[in-house]
Design an enzyme around this catalytic site. Structure first.
Site, PDB file in Angstrom:
ATOM      1  N   CYS A 117       0.835  -1.200   0.000  1.00 59.84           N
ATOM      2  CA  CYS A 117       0.000   0.000   0.000  1.00 59.84           C
ATOM      3  C   CYS A 117       0.872   1.253   0.000  1.00 59.84           C
ATOM      4  CB  CYS A 117      -0.919  -0.009   1.215  1.00 59.84           C
ATOM      5  SG  CYS A 117      -2.046   1.406   1.299  1.00 59.84           S
ATOM      6  N   CYS A 214      -6.110  -2.932   7.329  1.00 56.15           N
ATOM      7  CA  CYS A 214      -7.350  -2.151   7.286  1.00 56.15           C
ATOM      8  C   CYS A 214      -8.518  -2.893   6.656  1.00 56.15           C
ATOM      9  CB  CYS A 214      -7.110  -0.817   6.579  1.00 56.15           C
ATOM     10  SG  CYS A 214      -6.635  -0.932   4.844  1.00 56.15           S
TER      11      CYS A 214
END
Length: 378
Positions: A117, A214
């Site tokens: 990410c 997440c």
């Protein structure tokens, strides 16, 4: 001679003439960065990324970038008086991070999606957005340090070893490092960050830290993989290192290298550990603890942050981390190409897993020389 002394971000102009985009997750760290820079007089622009569907299945306590987090980031911007934007990166995030995470797990690896990410979304697309906004730099709340060296910007561990995030940022390139700033890396503890948040009157001052990936509710990787890749939890055999069947498992995705508990094959004398996963044949291979020991680690996709080219010498004597929770261990890196190498650990390490990062550290001092991804080597 400079017309103006360097400001705290390293630019020879007043803070008011220096635009900085702050990547805001909605947590206390990035919120403090934005508030501090605004107080110092910088032209601050806050940006929060919407990375995945914020439905009930994923909007959970302990995750980053959920709907609540976007709201919190917006409130911080309103409190401090700077513009804030939310960018929809759901498709990018799924293609660049989530799909690879699922496929890597199905291939028997143990991926680290937070690194991807940073590499493929935050420090690539978001960084480009910051440049499109004519920002002089982009700041984040990561606990890591950027220091100027003889050749250029260097990456260094955070002053607080307990908060250091260098393992997750090894793939930051030299070009990205020129543009990035990490204002919290020098702080001695997280308590200092929370004290700053309280001083600025931020609503997130006591907000708990995010703990999980997440998009993985409650840390349950397997259930996410099953939703993304139906049929991924097909059962198979648990076998020893000679191929003898010892039992059955409930899907390769439920197991990781080094795992001992939950195998369901007790009563065999010595403790057995997962030493390898064979997803093609739906097998979990187990063995004694000493079978986990590894000295030679194939590494690829190397991002090198040394002053000289990576393959300019046959060996580099450094320390390496093969898991985020472990201390660096002395090693020798032998380059095979500009982006591949064989890493030899001077003392064996247990549970080295395909899909994890191997991060390079200076033997003395705090400098990070980059790193690469552990793979099977064939």
């Amino acid at each position: 001679m400079l017309d103006h002394p360097l400001n705290s971000l390293g630019f020879a102009k007043p803070p008011a003439a220096t635009r900085v985009v702050v990547a805001m997750s909605g947590g206390v760290d990035s919120s403090v960065v934005a508030a501090q820079l605004k107080e110092e007089g910088y032209d601050v622009v806050g940006v929060t990324l919407q990375l995945y569907d914020h439905g009930a299945a994923l909007a959970k306590k302990g995750a980053c970038c959920a709907g609540r987090d976007i709201h919190d980031a917006r409130r911080v911007a309103e409190t401090m008086g700077f513009p804030h934007y939310v960018l929809d990166y759901e498709n990018t995030f799924r293609e660049a991070v989530i799909d690879e995470f699922a496929d890597a797990y199905l291939a028997g690896a143990t991926p680290v999606p937070c690194i991807r990410c940073n590499e493929r979304v935050k420090f690539k697309d978001l960084l480009q957005t910051a440049k499109d906004l004519d920002a002089d730099c982009m700041a984040t709340g990561h606990y890591i340090q950027r220091k100027m060296g003889d050749v250029g910007a260097e990456l260094h561990s955070a002053a607080d070893a307990n908060r250091d995030q260098s393992y997750f940022l090894f793939s930051t390139t030299a070009e990205q490092l020129d543009y990035l700033r990490f204002p919290l890396g020098h702080l001695a503890s997280k308590a200092e960050t929370r004290a700053l948040a309280a001083r600025y009157g931020l609503s997130v001052a006591d907000k708990p830290d995010s703990q999980d990936i997440c998009f993985v509710p409650n840390g349950d990787y397997a259930s996410v993989i099953e939703k993304l890749r139906p049929g991924a939890a097909d059962p198979g055999d648990i076998v020893d290192m000679d191929g003898n069947i010892l039992g059955t498992h409930r899907g390769v995705i439920h197991y990781t290298v080094g795992q001992r508990r939950g195998l369901g094959i007790g009563g065999l004398g010595e403790p057995l550990y997962v030493v390898r996963l064979d997803p093609d044949n739906r097998r979990v291979i187990v063995g004694p603890k000493d079978a986990l020991s590894t000295r030679i680690i194939p590494v690829r996709e190397i991002n090198w942050l040394g002053d000289a080219p990576f393959d300019s010498q046959p060996e580099w004597h450094v320390s390496v981390k093969v898991r985020s929770t472990r201390a660096p261990r002395p090693a020798i890196i032998r380059p095979l190409s500009p982006t591949t190498a064989e890493v030899e650990l001077l003392s064996p390490e247990d549970g080295v897993s395909v899909g994890q990062a191997c991060v390079f550290y200076a033997n003395e001092g705090s400098r990070i020389f980059g790193g690469g991804w552990i793979w099977r080597g064939y």
